[in-house]
Structures are given as C-alpha cells and as structure tokens.
Write a protein that holds these residues in place. Structure first.
Motif, PDB file in Angstrom:
ATOM      1  N   UNK A 152       0.855  -1.191   0.000  1.00 29.92           N
ATOM      2  CA  UNK A 152       0.000   0.000   0.000  1.00 29.92           C
ATOM      3  C   UNK A 152       0.891   1.241   0.000  1.00 29.92           C
ATOM      4  N   UNK A 153       0.549   2.203  -0.850  1.00 29.48           N
ATOM      5  CA  UNK A 153       1.237   3.483  -0.886  1.00 29.48           C
ATOM      6  C   UNK A 153       0.249   4.547  -0.448  1.00 29.48           C
ATOM      7  N   UNK A 154       0.521   5.167   0.681  1.00 33.07           N
ATOM      8  CA  UNK A 154      -0.362   6.206   1.222  1.00 33.07           C
ATOM      9  C   UNK A 154      -1.809   5.720   1.281  1.00 33.07           C
ATOM     10  N   UNK A 155      -1.969   4.477   1.735  1.00 27.57           N
ATOM     11  CA  UNK A 155      -3.305   3.919   1.947  1.00 27.57           C
ATOM     12  C   UNK A 155      -3.936   3.250   0.742  1.00 27.57           C
ATOM     13  N   UNK A 156      -3.272   3.328  -0.414  1.00 27.21           N
ATOM     14  CA  UNK A 156      -3.846   2.762  -1.639  1.00 27.21           C
ATOM     15  C   UNK A 156      -3.020   1.560  -2.089  1.00 27.21           C
ATOM     16  N   UNK A 157      -3.701   0.451  -2.363  1.00 31.02           N
ATOM     17  CA  UNK A 157      -2.990  -0.757  -2.796  1.00 31.02           C
ATOM     18  C   UNK A 157      -2.437  -0.557  -4.204  1.00 31.02           C
ATOM     19  N   UNK A 158      -1.191  -0.957  -4.408  1.00 30.82           N
ATOM     20  CA  UNK A 158      -0.598  -0.844  -5.740  1.00 30.82           C
ATOM     21  C   UNK A 158      -0.608  -2.217  -6.421  1.00 30.82           C
TER      22      UNK A 158
ATOM     23  N   UNK B 231      -4.614  -4.810 -11.219  1.00 28.33           N
ATOM     24  CA  UNK B 231      -5.058  -3.469 -11.576  1.00 28.33           C
ATOM     25  C   UNK B 231      -4.602  -3.111 -12.992  1.00 28.33           C
ATOM     26  N   UNK B 232      -5.195  -2.064 -13.553  1.00 25.92           N
ATOM     27  CA  UNK B 232      -4.800  -1.616 -14.890  1.00 25.92           C
ATOM     28  C   UNK B 232      -3.433  -0.950 -14.829  1.00 25.92           C
ATOM     29  N   UNK B 233      -2.702  -1.020 -15.930  1.00 20.57           N
ATOM     30  CA  UNK B 233      -1.386  -0.387 -16.010  1.00 20.57           C
ATOM     31  C   UNK B 233      -1.507   1.118 -15.780  1.00 20.57           C
ATOM     32  N   UNK B 234      -2.607   1.694 -16.242  1.00 20.09           N
ATOM     33  CA  UNK B 234      -2.832   3.130 -16.058  1.00 20.09           C
ATOM     34  C   UNK B 234      -2.871   3.485 -14.568  1.00 20.09           C
TER      35      UNK B 234
END
Length: 250
Positions: free
Chosen positions: A59-65, A77-80
């Motif tokens: 997670x980066x700043x609360x968002x899963x990468x 997730x999408x590449x975008x």
C-alpha cells in the motif's frame, strides 16, 4: 506512507523475499542494510511494482498498488492505475539510467512533460529549480557523457524530485561511484531527509545510515532479521547474523 504485508517474491526456484512485513511512516527515513543477495533491491522494486510480488500486498499512502478489489476479490489493476501510483514514488537506481541523448535539464523535464502533461515552460522552470537544489544549476546544458558519476546521480535525483513524489526509494545510489564522489550524492540525500521527505534507502554507506536513518533494517536471505534505531543496530545488535555482518564492515 508505505505498508508491506506478507510479501513473497521468487525468481524461478530462488525464493528472494520471504513473508516481508514493513511499514514506513510519512517523513521517516528507513535504511535497509544486509549482504548482497539478501533481497534488498527486490523489495524496493516490489514497493513500486517494477517487480510483481508473488503474494502479499503493498500500500502506498493507503492505496494498494498493483491490485484492486472487484466483487470482493483481488484482481490485477490496470497499467494506467499502477503508473498513476508509481508516479508518486521517486526511484533512484545504482546505475543512473539517464537518457544519453538529452541534456541534464532535458532528463529532468521529460517526466513532468510526458507523464504529468505539464506545459514545457513550466517544466523547464521546475527542472531548473531541482537542478539548483542538487547543486547543478550550471550543468543544465551538459549531456550525461560530460558529467561525472556523482553529477549524473544528482541529475537522476533531480529527475525523480521533478515528479514531486510522496516518497523516494534509493537503490544503492552511491555504489557505482568513485569514493570521492560519494559524499556529494549523500549530501543531497541528507538535505532531502532534513526537509521531511519519506525515504527508503538501500545502501552500504553505514555512516549515512547512522547519521540519517530513523530506523535501520537488516535483511538476510530474503527476510527482515532485525530492525531498530541506528544506535540499537550498530551499537547493540541482538541477532547473531546482524553482529557477524556488522563485524566485517565496521
């Protein structure tokens, strides 16, 4: 700022990262040390998804990468979306990875123009600001081949900063440099730390780790073996493997 949960990564039969758990708070400087082959660089590359983990989450700043939830299941997730998150993470490599056909300024403004769609004039203004910040205001028209290794690495740092990242990852940023050029790069990193930049640094520079790190992590054979303040790790390590490693290099 960074949360790593149960991260595993293998290359073929080689299990490089084994159940890594790590958190890095905003503004914290975490230095990762350990012998070659212990998984330090792979961990950094998994944090910004240059390597896709086999299992576990980042997670980066609360968002899963790299993953998102769809109908209660995690899917790729999408590449975008990955690139959007990745653009918030500055990365400085051992090899400077500058574009040889571009000037120092050209290298620094490329990201803001192409990724952030910033107007060229604004990007140039920003690029000059960051070149000045790393002490290279007079080198904006120089090509990488005309710069020393230390200068090239400082351009690489300016290039990462020009994207205005939330955090910076440094993968042995001084190991390709002549010894007398190491100080100029570490000095820029020290200034960044003082300004409150969140940083994760893989390095063999123990003096830098002692001076700048809020926390030192020792990795061995794909695991985090020990972590603590620089004083704890360097003056009173608890793990025998940490002691053995430090006794050879200090």
């Amino acid at each position: 700022m960074i949360l790593v949960e149960n991260l595993n990564k293998s290359f073929g039969k080689l299990h490089v990262l084994k159940d890594i758990n790590l958190h890095v708070k905003p503004g914290e400087v975490v230095v990762i040390i350990g012998p070659s082959g212990s998984g330090k660089s792979t961990l950094l590359r998994c944090i910004n998804y240059l390597e896709k983990p086999d299992s576990g989450n980042v997670y980066i700043d609360g968002e899963m990468i790299g993953k998102r939830e769809v109908n209660g299941k995690l899917v790729d997730d999408s590449l975008k979306n990955i690139n959007r998150l990745r653009s918030q993470i500055g990365m400085v490599f051992q090899k400077f990875n500058l574009f040889p056909h571009m000037t120092a300024l050209g290298n620094v403004i490329e990201g803001p123009i192409t990724v952030k769609k910033m107007p060229k004039e604004q990007a140039i203004e920003k690029g000059r600001y960051f070149l000045k910040k790393v002490g290279l205001a007079d080198k904006e028209d120089s090509y990488p081949s005309q710069l020393s290794g230390g200068q090239q690495q400082r351009v690489a740092i300016a290039r990462a900063l020009a994207m205005e990242p939330k955090l910076m990852l440094f993968d042995e940023p001084t190991s390709a440099l002549d010894p007398e050029l190491v100080g100029e790069v570490l000095s820029v990193m020290l200034d960044l730390a003082k300004e409150g930049m969140t940083m994760v640094v893989v390095t063999h520079e123990m003096g830098f780790a002692r001076e700048v790190a809020d926390r030192v992590i020792f990795m061995n054979e794909g695991r985090i073996i020990e972590e603590g303040t620089p004083e704890q790790i360097f003056l009173n390590p608890q793990n025998e493997r940490t002691k053995a490693f430090l006794s050879k290099i200090l």
